[in-house]
Design a protein around this motif. Structure first.
Motif, short mmCIF file in Angstrom:
data_model
loop_
_atom_site.label_atom_id
_atom_site.label_comp_id
_atom_site.label_asym_id
_atom_site.label_seq_id
_atom_site.Cartn_x
_atom_site.Cartn_y
_atom_site.Cartn_z
N THR A 101 -0.21 9.53 0.94
CA THR A 101 0.85 10.16 0.38
C THR A 101 2.09 8.74 0.33
OG1 THR A 101 1.89 10.97 1.30
CG2 THR A 101 -0.11 11.88 1.22
N VAL A 102 2.49 9.72 -1.23
CA VAL A 102 3.88 8.62 -1.70
C VAL A 102 4.89 9.30 -1.21
CG1 VAL A 102 5.12 9.04 -3.58
CG2 VAL A 102 3.65 9.31 -4.35
N GLN A 103 5.13 9.74 -0.16
CA GLN A 103 5.64 10.47 1.19
C GLN A 103 5.49 9.59 2.12
OE1 GLN A 103 8.69 12.46 1.22
NE2 GLN A 103 9.32 11.87 3.23
N ASP A 104 3.98 9.73 2.74
CA ASP A 104 3.79 9.12 3.81
C ASP A 104 4.36 6.84 3.48
OD1 ASP A 104 2.51 10.49 4.82
OD2 ASP A 104 1.09 9.85 4.19
N TYR A 105 4.01 6.55 2.64
CA TYR A 105 4.88 5.49 2.21
C TYR A 105 6.15 5.21 2.23
CZ TYR A 105 0.07 3.55 0.56
OH TYR A 105 -1.53 3.36 0.49
N ARG A 106 6.72 6.21 1.34
CA ARG A 106 8.47 5.94 1.45
C ARG A 106 8.65 5.43 2.85
NH1 ARG A 106 9.15 10.09 -1.42
NH2 ARG A 106 9.53 9.06 -3.76
N GLU A 107 8.32 6.57 3.93
CA GLU A 107 8.40 6.65 5.47
C GLU A 107 8.62 5.51 6.02
OE1 GLU A 107 7.03 10.10 7.13
OE2 GLU A 107 7.58 11.67 5.50
N ARG A 108 7.58 5.42 6.14
CA ARG A 108 6.95 3.57 6.42
C ARG A 108 7.44 2.73 6.08
NH1 ARG A 108 0.38 3.36 7.92
NH2 ARG A 108 0.25 5.33 8.57
N LEU A 109 7.61 2.83 5.02
CA LEU A 109 8.57 1.70 4.66
C LEU A 109 10.63 1.92 4.59
CD1 LEU A 109 9.48 -0.57 2.29
CD2 LEU A 109 10.08 0.73 0.31
N TYR A 110 10.71 2.90 4.98
CA TYR A 110 12.41 3.30 5.36
C TYR A 110 11.89 2.77 6.97
CZ TYR A 110 13.61 5.72 1.20
OH TYR A 110 13.99 6.39 -0.08
N ASN A 111 10.92 3.01 7.33
CA ASN A 111 10.98 3.00 9.04
C ASN A 111 11.46 1.34 9.45
OD1 ASN A 111 11.19 5.06 9.90
ND2 ASN A 111 9.07 5.61 9.79
N GLU A 112 10.36 0.36 8.34
CA GLU A 112 10.21 -1.58 8.12
C GLU A 112 11.44 -1.67 8.46
OE1 GLU A 112 7.95 -3.09 9.31
OE2 GLU A 112 6.94 -1.81 9.58
N VAL A 113 12.70 -0.62 7.07
CA VAL A 113 13.53 -1.35 6.91
C VAL A 113 14.79 -1.09 7.78
CG1 VAL A 113 15.50 -1.31 5.19
CG2 VAL A 113 13.05 -1.10 4.49
N LEU A 114 14.99 0.06 8.41
CA LEU A 114 15.11 0.89 9.97
C LEU A 114 15.03 -0.31 10.81
CD1 LEU A 114 15.45 4.20 9.11
CD2 LEU A 114 17.11 2.74 9.36
N LYS A 115 13.62 -0.93 11.46
CA LYS A 115 13.31 -1.52 12.53
C LYS A 115 13.93 -3.16 12.22
CE LYS A 115 9.02 -3.50 14.09
NZ LYS A 115 7.95 -3.80 13.91
N LYS A 116 13.67 -3.51 11.11
CA LYS A 116 14.64 -4.54 10.65
C LYS A 116 16.04 -4.22 10.37
CE LYS A 116 12.08 -7.74 9.52
NZ LYS A 116 11.56 -8.93 10.18
N LYS A 117 16.74 -3.57 10.36
CA LYS A 117 18.06 -4.28 10.62
C LYS A 117 18.65 -4.02 11.80
CE LYS A 117 19.72 -1.98 6.46
NZ LYS A 117 21.20 -2.61 5.79
N LYS A 118 17.98 -2.89 13.22
CA LYS A 118 17.80 -3.07 14.03
C LYS A 118 17.96 -4.31 14.58
CE LYS A 118 16.79 1.85 15.21
NZ LYS A 118 16.04 2.41 15.50
N GLU A 119 16.98 -5.03 14.80
CA GLU A 119 16.33 -6.34 14.88
C GLU A 119 17.67 -7.50 14.62
OE1 GLU A 119 12.89 -7.67 13.55
OE2 GLU A 119 12.04 -6.26 14.60
#
Length: 195
Positions: A157-175
């Protein structure tokens, strides 16, 4: 559903023709489409179907040569294109009369039917239309192939893609924060050792 039908407007010919593989040239094509839309406030290629999309593309690019069709690497390309009427390219200056010469040229080099003839992203950054924004010190080339951790064959779903994208961005920012902290600690240690 609305998003899916409108995304067709920005698809490069090789994507529309279901190429067996494609390159970053698809993104360059989309950049040309977006520039055209910015100039006119409407999509450049508002196709209502796959065949109509190809027809609209050829209104700007003209009929592709055999070399152009071969470059697409699609088993269906020649057959699909044969069923379309002959098309002569309309001049971009006619379609975008208020655009500057640099904008028209930038669009022209982005919207080649043949992906191998499109300008590369690196070359595009040096194009007169956008060169004022070019900052070589802040533009790095990636030294590896990036792979998205999403399976193309899984529909979400659009929401699933959005959440996965946000999680990837957050993960990269933490790194990045961790790396920055480590660098600061190393600098502090080096300064202490020098004293």
């Amino acid at each position: 559903m609305l998003f899916r039908s409108q995304s067709r407007f920005y698809r490069a010919p090789e994507v529309v023709l279901t190429a067996t593989r494609y390159t970053y040239a698809v993104d360059v094509w989309s950049a040309g489409c977006i520039l055209g839309e910015m100039l006119t406030a409407r999509p450049v290629f508002p196709g209502s179907s796959t065949m109509n999309q190809l027809d609209r593309i050829m209104e700007i690019t003209g009929r592709p040569t055999q070399e152009d069709v071969a470059a697409i690497q699609s088993p269906f390309a020649a057959t699909m294109l044969e069923s379309l009427p002959d098309a002569r390219a309309r001049p971009l200056s006619e379609m975008f009369p208020s655009a500057s010469a640099e904008a028209l040229d930038f669009m022209r080099v982005c919207l080649h039917f043949n992906p191998a003839k499109r300008i590369t992203a690196r070359e595009a950054l040096r194009h007169p239309f956008v060169v004022q924004f070019h900052n070589p010190e802040d533009e790095f080339d990636c030294d590896r192939v990036l792979r998205m951790p999403l399976d193309d064959n899984t529909k979400l779903t659009v929401q699933d893609y959005r959440e996965r994208l946000y999680n990837e961005v957050l993960k990269k920012k933490k790194e990045q924060r961790r790396s920055h902290r480590r660098n600061l600690e190393l600098q502090q240690q080096q300064q202490q050792m020098q004293q």
